[in-house]
Design an enzyme around this catalytic site. Structure first.
Site, PDB file in Angstrom:
ATOM      1  N   ASP A  60       0.856  -1.227   0.505  1.00 54.46           N
ATOM      2  CA  ASP A  60       0.103   0.360   0.375  1.00 54.46           C
ATOM      3  C   ASP A  60       1.154   1.366  -0.203  1.00 54.46           C
ATOM      4  O   ASP A  60       0.460   2.598   0.222  1.00 54.46           O
ATOM      5  CB  ASP A  60      -0.537   0.035   1.290  1.00 54.46           C
ATOM      6  CG  ASP A  60      -0.722  -0.139   2.500  1.00 54.46           C
ATOM      7  OD1 ASP A  60       0.714  -0.525   2.647  1.00 54.46           O
ATOM      8  OD2 ASP A  60      -0.801  -0.377   3.742  1.00 54.46           O
ATOM      9  N   SER A  61       2.347   1.161   0.103  1.00 57.10           N
ATOM     10  CA  SER A  61       3.275   2.437  -0.136  1.00 57.10           C
ATOM     11  C   SER A  61       2.491   2.452  -1.536  1.00 57.10           C
ATOM     12  O   SER A  61       3.380   3.987  -1.715  1.00 57.10           O
ATOM     13  CB  SER A  61       5.014   2.016   0.417  1.00 57.10           C
ATOM     14  OG  SER A  61       4.468   0.300  -1.253  1.00 57.10           O
ATOM     15  N   GLU A 194       8.812  -4.089  10.651  1.00 59.25           N
ATOM     16  CA  GLU A 194       9.686  -3.070  10.049  1.00 59.25           C
ATOM     17  C   GLU A 194       9.602  -2.406  10.529  1.00 59.25           C
ATOM     18  O   GLU A 194       8.901  -2.267  12.328  1.00 59.25           O
ATOM     19  CB  GLU A 194       8.042  -2.261   9.373  1.00 59.25           C
ATOM     20  CG  GLU A 194       7.861  -0.975   8.902  1.00 59.25           C
ATOM     21  CD  GLU A 194       7.452  -0.105   7.623  1.00 59.25           C
ATOM     22  OE1 GLU A 194       6.414  -1.104   7.165  1.00 59.25           O
ATOM     23  OE2 GLU A 194       8.017   1.241   7.498  1.00 59.25           O
TER      24      GLU A 194
HETATM   25  O1  KIV Z   1       3.471  -1.497   1.863  1.00 57.55           O
HETATM   26  C1  KIV Z   1       4.627  -2.136   1.783  1.00 57.55           C
HETATM   27  O2  KIV Z   1       5.891  -1.065   0.940  1.00 57.55           O
HETATM   28  C2  KIV Z   1       5.137  -2.636   2.516  1.00 57.55           C
HETATM   29  C3  KIV Z   1       6.665  -2.773   3.052  1.00 57.55           C
HETATM   30  C4  KIV Z   1       7.159  -3.849   4.100  1.00 57.55           C
HETATM   31  C5  KIV Z   1       7.409  -2.397   1.732  1.00 57.55           C
HETATM   32  O3  KIV Z   1       3.886  -2.730   3.420  1.00 57.55           O
END
Ligand code: KIV
Length: 274
Positions: A60-61, A194
């Site tokens: 979701d990034s 994370e």
């Molecule tokens: O949304 C994301 O990119 C993530 C990370 C763990 C890279 O959840």
């Protein structure tokens, strides 16, 4: 147009076959580190897949990296479905994981329904942020593999007061370990950690049978995940300290575009523009 060359169909090219379902667990048992990156579109997904990555995450990034939002909280299920479908068209070999976005798991039933929608869009597994064992059990019961995500939780960035290392205090470390065990018991196949204090990430990695996949959580995790744009230098405006840029794609784009602009403007002086 076929995706494969004639002699490169999945049937006769083992590299083009999907990694097996127990790949993550086997990797941990065999001591093989798991390499994971994000993708949000077809060409990136295809290049990452062809380069031999184990797991490709439609994170979701996408909200920040591709859509220009300040955080991930406004990403919708429709966004995730759209990008998961695009990535799925490019991934033939790696495991494809898609994030359940903020607000998609308000109840175990909603979590399961949205996991099934992401699976329908091409995801092999989904990832859920935070400790919700009931949601994990519901997703598993619906037949979809699920990864957990503990430590810094970007979907709760406002409540968490920003992006900071988790687990420095004993109580916070114990809390993450307890949550990790609860998620493992509920049936997750892997756990993303994370920004977890590296000694704590190492402890959790030792304590669990399933693999941990770290981002900014030290080298002891069973695998590593990063945002692709950070690794290839495609987001020069921001790069987290723990992500090493191994290419300068932004610099190459700027150079190529400046060359094109100059070539276009010099028409008449040169005929070689294309
Ligand atoms: O949304 C994301 O990119 C993530 C990370 C763990 C890279 O959840």
């Amino acid at each position: 147009m076929s995706y494969y060359d004639a002699d490169e169909t999945p049937a006769n090219n083992p590299c083009a076959m999907k990694l097996p379902d127990d790949f993550l667990l086997d990797a941990k048992r065999d001591g093989r580190k798991i390499a994971c990156l994000t993708a949000y579109d077809y060409p990136t997904a295809r290049l990452l897949d062809e380069a031999g990555l184990d797991v490709i995450l439609v994170g979701d990034s996408v909200g920040m990296v591709m859509l220009g939002h300040p955080d991930t909280t406004c990403v919708t299920m429709e966004d995730m479905l759209h990008h998961t479908r695009a990535v799925a068209r490019g991934v033939k070999r790696a495991r494809l994981v898609a994030d359940l976005p903020a607000g998609s798991c308000e109840s175990p039933e909603a979590a399961a329904e949205n996991a099934l929608r992401l699976a329908g869009a091409g995801a092999d597994a989904v990832k859920i942020e935070g400790c919700s064992p009931c949601a994990v059990e519901a997703i598993r019961a619906a037949g979809v593999a699920v990864l957990g995500h503990l430590g810094m939780l970007p979907q709760r960035v406002a409540e968490e007061g920003g992006y900071r290392i988790k687990g420095r205090s004993d109580s916070e470390a114990e809390r993450i370990l307890t949550d990790a065990r609860a998620l493992e018991a509920a049936g997750i196949v892997a756990l993303v950690l994370e920004l977890v204090h590296p000694p704590v990430a190492a402890r959790i990695t030792d304590a669990l049978a399933i693999p941990t996949i770290g981002i900014g959580s030290g080298p002891a995790c069973d695998g590593q995940i990063l945002v692709t744009h950070d690794v290839i230098g495609f987001s020069p405006w921001f790069r987290p300290k723990f992500a090493k840029a191994r290419a300068d794609v932004a610099g190459e784009i700027r150079r190529a575009v400046a060359e094109f602009v100059a070539a276009t403007r010099s028409v008449g002086q040169s005929t070689k523009n294309q």
